[in-house]
Design a protein around this motif. Sequence first.
Motif: not given
Length: 209
Positions: A31-60
């Motif tokens: 998805g686009r860098s501001n679509a919230g992909k990391s947050s979705v993965l963290n929600c799916l797994t119940g682990n807020s630290r699994l995928a790194r989220t950032s206030k700066t889109p495109g860090r991954t």
Amino acid sequence: MISYRKASFLTSAAKLQQLPPDFGFEVAFAGRSNAGKSSVLNCLTGNSRLARTSKTPGRTQLINLFSLDDERRLVDLPGYGYAKVSRQIKQDWQATLSAYLEERECLKGLVLLMDIRHPLKEADQMLAQWCCAGVLPCHILLNKSDKLKRNAQLTALRQVKNAYKDFSELVSVQTFSATKGEGLKDLVDRLNSWYAESNPEQTPNNEQE
């Protein structure tokens, strides 16, 4: 039963050659860098630290893989379309993304994230069209649904479904909120249907000889 809460980081790869052996079953998230992909993965797994989220889109900028069990993996593909990076880096990301989608034989489906407030951007449509052309199942996740009222959510949902009505066998669409967990069951059901085709007797390519 697949327990997404058991997901654990496996490895990161900058190139296809660095990925684990091409066996088992992977579901990729793009998805686009501001679509919230990391947050979705963290929600799916119940682990807020699994995928790194950032206030700066495109860090991954790497392909990140997470293991569910010995065969099944979640794949976090590099975000696209928003990051303030050089043209060369963007071209490298695109080349890596294309190569993964075209060459990874264990890929069972793609979860394509779109911001529900701004769906069907050009790059999103190109990726969905590629899935249709390549006969790869694509599940479109209209994330950040909590930002809209229900009527606006339904309007966006109908718009995207209508865009791919001729490919309904390959493309499915739902609303989702990583913040509130709304739509999580539908997402899990879709992933389970893709992973259900797993063959426990399958072995890695480098062990088949």
